[in-house]
Design an enzyme around this catalytic site. Structure first.
Site, mmCIF file in Angstrom:
data_model
loop_
_atom_site.group_PDB
_atom_site.id
_atom_site.type_symbol
_atom_site.label_atom_id
_atom_site.label_comp_id
_atom_site.label_asym_id
_atom_site.label_seq_id
_atom_site.Cartn_x
_atom_site.Cartn_y
_atom_site.Cartn_z
ATOM 1 N NE ARG A 1 -13.944 -4.321 4.573
ATOM 2 C CZ ARG A 1 -14.342 -5.235 3.679
ATOM 3 N NH1 ARG A 1 -13.437 -5.990 3.091
ATOM 4 N NH2 ARG A 1 -15.617 -5.374 3.377
ATOM 5 C CG ASP A 2 -4.178 -1.654 5.441
ATOM 6 O OD1 ASP A 2 -4.027 -0.414 5.394
ATOM 7 O OD2 ASP A 2 -3.431 -2.406 6.095
ATOM 8 C CB ILE A 3 -5.395 1.109 -0.550
ATOM 9 C CG1 ILE A 3 -6.386 0.145 -1.184
ATOM 10 C CG2 ILE A 3 -4.462 1.653 -1.626
ATOM 11 C CD1 ILE A 3 -5.743 -1.021 -1.864
#
Length: 376
Positions: A167-169
């Site tokens: 959820r945090d590329i």
């Protein structure tokens, strides 16, 4: 639960006490066997802080049982997990990732809860440089960008097979190692932006920006934003976090060639990036694997601006049952499967006289089970 590190007595000059401001640690630093720095997970001595990340603090560590083994320990900020259920979801994802063997994913050695209720994650040591630090030295060429995106994408696909969506590329969660490889970190944790929206504002998808559920197509958007960033040196959109949430949902990005004059990307490469940044997930690539295949095909796509872009893909709405986080991109949505066929007027099955149902360009409902059986 493991004890949280306490403020130590006066430290030796070559160590960094935990609650002091972060001091950058060289990638080739060795950790002095610490005294009074605290133990995490019952077996890892904490050393100096490597870096302050948006979602927490990253420290060097050494394995008590094997003094030659170094590791990294990440302490997530309390705001990352607003409730016990959120933390349990994060830990569940970490347990799943411990089953994954992929060179592009930083190995998760241990995780747990500290005395102050923060979650910690023990990772393999990944000496190298993060993508944001690398881009600070200047944009990258297409061949290097292609290699990085393929390695990161393959790592994300392996995680998706276990039902885990990153959820945090973002650049700070991707490390270029000294050996030339890529390591992804930050699974299970993401910094809060506002309300129930988590991630890095410059690189999150429109679905994340609006608080909607995400699947692998959200990762496609983030990878497209990272491609844009690596090639141009700037994210697709400028602005504050609040402005970025709005822009991801409503504004079209300036094409990379226009954002960085002289870049000279071939039209097909630029079209690939812009397609991955489509506002509607149904207008992006159907699966992560499909996106990666197209990335792999654009080798030598610089200094070719006169190359014609491929025709745009027809618009469609992906069926609700089509893309899931569990397929890893290997099984496409139903709209990507080969078209069903019907018998010709004189045929009795899938013979030479058969024609695709969707040959005229329309969408036709699948035949009934009885019809399928009779066609066989």
């Amino acid at each position: 639960p493991s004890p949280v590190p306490q403020t130590p007595p006066p430290a030796a000059p070559d160590t960094v006490p935990l609650r002091q401001p972060a001091v950058p640690v060289p990638a080739d630093a060795t950790i002095p066997y610490p005294s009074g720095q605290g133990i995490v997970g019952g077996r890892f001595w904490l050393g100096g802080m490597i870096k302050r990340l948006p979602a927490g603090e990253l420290f060097l560590a050494r394995d008590i049982k094997d003094e030659q083994r170094e590791a990294e320990v990440f302490f997530a900020d309390a705001a990352v997990f607003p409730s016990p259920l959120d933390m349990e979801r994060g830990r569940r994802e970490l347990r799943q990732l411990q089953k994954v063997e992929c060179p592009a994913i930083a190995t998760i050695i241990d995780h747990g809860k500290a005395e102050d209720e923060r979650m910690f994650v023990v990772l393999e040591r990944c000496p190298g440089i993060s993508l944001d630090d690398r881009v600070a030295q200047g944009p990258l060429d297409l061949d290097e960008v292609q290699r990085i995106v393929l390695e990161v994408g393959n790592g994300l696909a392996e995680a998706q097979k276990m039902g885990v969506i990153h959820r945090d590329i973002a650049p700070h969660n991707i490390v270029l190692t000294e050996s030339g490889g890529v390591k992804i970190r930050g699974f299970g944790v993401a910094a809060p932006i506002q309300g129930a929206i988590f991630g890095t504002a410059e690189f999150l998808s429109p679905e994340q920006a609006s608080g909607r559920p995400v699947d692998q197509r959200s990762n496609i958007y983030s990878l497209g934003a990272i491609m844009f960033y690596l090639l141009t040196g700037v994210p697709p959109f400028p602005g504050s976090a609040k402005e970025l949430l709005e822009k991801h949902q409503k504004e079209e990005p300036t094409p990379p060639n226009a954002r960085r004059p002289g870049l000279g990307l071939a039209a097909r490469v630029e079209a690939l990036i812009l397609k991955s940044l489509a506002k509607s997930s149904s207008r992006r690539h159907l699966t992560l694997r499909q996106f990666l295949r197209e990335v792999e095909s654009v080798a030598g796509g610089e200094a070719g601006g006169a190359t014609e872009a491929p025709p745009p893909a027809p618009a469609f709405v992906t069926p609700l049952h089509g893309v899931t986080a569990l397929t890893g991109g290997d099984r496409p949505p139903s709209s990507e499967l080969p078209p069903l066929v019907v018998a010709s007027a004189g045929g009795g099955g899938y013979g030479p006289g058969s024609v695709p149902i969707a040959a005229a360009g329309g969408v036709v409902a699948p035949a009934s089970d009885a019809a399928r059986r009779s066609s066989h």
